[in-house]
Design a protein around this motif. Structure first.
Motif, PDB file in Angstrom:
ATOM      1  N   ASN A   5      12.573   3.366  -7.612  1.00 15.37           N
ATOM      2  CA  ASN A   5      11.247   3.606  -8.169  1.00 15.37           C
ATOM      3  C   ASN A   5      10.663   4.891  -7.623  1.00 15.37           C
ATOM      4  O   ASN A   5      10.957   5.292  -6.503  1.00 15.37           O
ATOM      5  N   GLU A   6       9.826   5.520  -8.439  1.00 19.25           N
ATOM      6  CA  GLU A   6       9.066   6.684  -8.020  1.00 19.25           C
ATOM      7  C   GLU A   6       7.607   6.410  -8.331  1.00 19.25           C
ATOM      8  O   GLU A   6       7.277   5.888  -9.390  1.00 19.25           O
ATOM      9  N   VAL A   7       6.745   6.761  -7.380  1.00 18.06           N
ATOM     10  CA  VAL A   7       5.310   6.593  -7.601  1.00 18.06           C
ATOM     11  C   VAL A   7       4.583   7.779  -6.989  1.00 18.06           C
ATOM     12  O   VAL A   7       4.958   8.251  -5.916  1.00 18.06           O
ATOM     13  N   GLN A   8       3.611   8.289  -7.717  1.00 19.65           N
ATOM     14  CA  GLN A   8       2.799   9.368  -7.172  1.00 19.65           C
ATOM     15  C   GLN A   8       1.666   8.745  -6.373  1.00 19.65           C
ATOM     16  O   GLN A   8       1.004   7.803  -6.826  1.00 19.65           O
ATOM     17  N   VAL A   9       1.470   9.266  -5.152  1.00 19.52           N
ATOM     18  CA  VAL A   9       0.442   8.772  -4.250  1.00 19.52           C
ATOM     19  C   VAL A   9      -0.355   9.964  -3.734  1.00 19.52           C
ATOM     20  O   VAL A   9       0.084  11.107  -3.829  1.00 19.52           O
ATOM     21  N   VAL A  15      -1.145  15.173  -3.396  1.00 15.75           N
ATOM     22  CA  VAL A  15      -0.371  14.323  -4.292  1.00 15.75           C
ATOM     23  C   VAL A  15       1.103  14.446  -3.906  1.00 15.75           C
ATOM     24  O   VAL A  15       1.654  15.550  -3.851  1.00 15.75           O
ATOM     25  N   LEU A  16       1.715  13.312  -3.602  1.00 14.84           N
ATOM     26  CA  LEU A  16       3.127  13.271  -3.223  1.00 14.84           C
ATOM     27  C   LEU A  16       3.851  12.265  -4.101  1.00 14.84           C
ATOM     28  O   LEU A  16       3.235  11.320  -4.608  1.00 14.84           O
ATOM     29  N   THR A  17       5.134  12.442  -4.271  1.00 12.06           N
ATOM     30  CA  THR A  17       5.950  11.470  -4.977  1.00 12.06           C
ATOM     31  C   THR A  17       6.782  10.712  -3.950  1.00 12.06           C
ATOM     32  O   THR A  17       7.544  11.317  -3.197  1.00 12.06           O
ATOM     33  N   MET A  18       6.585   9.398  -3.910  1.00 13.75           N
ATOM     34  CA  MET A  18       7.383   8.551  -3.025  1.00 13.75           C
ATOM     35  C   MET A  18       8.461   7.871  -3.852  1.00 13.75           C
ATOM     36  O   MET A  18       8.219   7.465  -4.992  1.00 13.75           O
ATOM     37  N   CYS A  19       9.644   7.762  -3.276  1.00 15.64           N
ATOM     38  CA  CYS A  19      10.773   7.131  -3.949  1.00 15.64           C
ATOM     39  C   CYS A  19      11.329   6.027  -3.063  1.00 15.64           C
ATOM     40  O   CYS A  19      11.336   6.148  -1.844  1.00 15.64           O
ATOM     41  N   ASN A  24       6.678  -0.337  -6.850  1.00 15.01           N
ATOM     42  CA  ASN A  24       5.656   0.705  -6.834  1.00 15.01           C
ATOM     43  C   ASN A  24       4.454   0.257  -6.010  1.00 15.01           C
ATOM     44  O   ASN A  24       3.854   1.058  -5.300  1.00 15.01           O
ATOM     45  N   GLN A  28       2.918   2.189  -2.805  1.00 15.38           N
ATOM     46  CA  GLN A  28       1.499   2.552  -2.791  1.00 15.38           C
ATOM     47  C   GLN A  28       0.811   1.959  -1.560  1.00 15.38           C
ATOM     48  O   GLN A  28      -0.034   2.604  -0.948  1.00 15.38           O
TER      49      GLN A  28
END
Length: 92
Positions: A5-9, A15-19, A24, A28
């Protein structure tokens, strides 16, 4: 197989993208925890006056401290449960 999964936080206003293979919501939650910790430390004048690299190290140290304290609590609970289980089996 679990899907990545990828989620922008947003952490510290960035703003970062966590994988990860976690949900999700979980990713988060991690971002919110880190963001809350940064927010708490930023309320302390002596912390804010430190250079950014030292601020980051201090945050990392405190995260590691929280981790080791939580691990110690888990170990204590596990030992306590094991002792209780042993006492029950010895009397039962």
């Amino acid at each position: 197989m679990t899907e990545k999964n990828e989620v922008q936080v947003i952490i510290d206003g960035k703003v970062l993208t966590m994988c990860g293979f976690e949900s999700n919501e979980y990713l988060q939650r991690i971002a919110n925890f880190v963001n809350d910790m940064i927010g708490e430390y930023n309320k302390v004048d002596s912390f804010r006056r430190q250079p950014l690299d030292l601020q980051n190290v201090l945050l990392q140290i405190n995260l590691a401290d929280d981790y080791f304290k939580a691990q110690k609590q888990i170990d204590t609970i596990m030992r306590s449960e094991k002792n209780q289980s042993n006492q029950i089996s010895m009397h039962g």
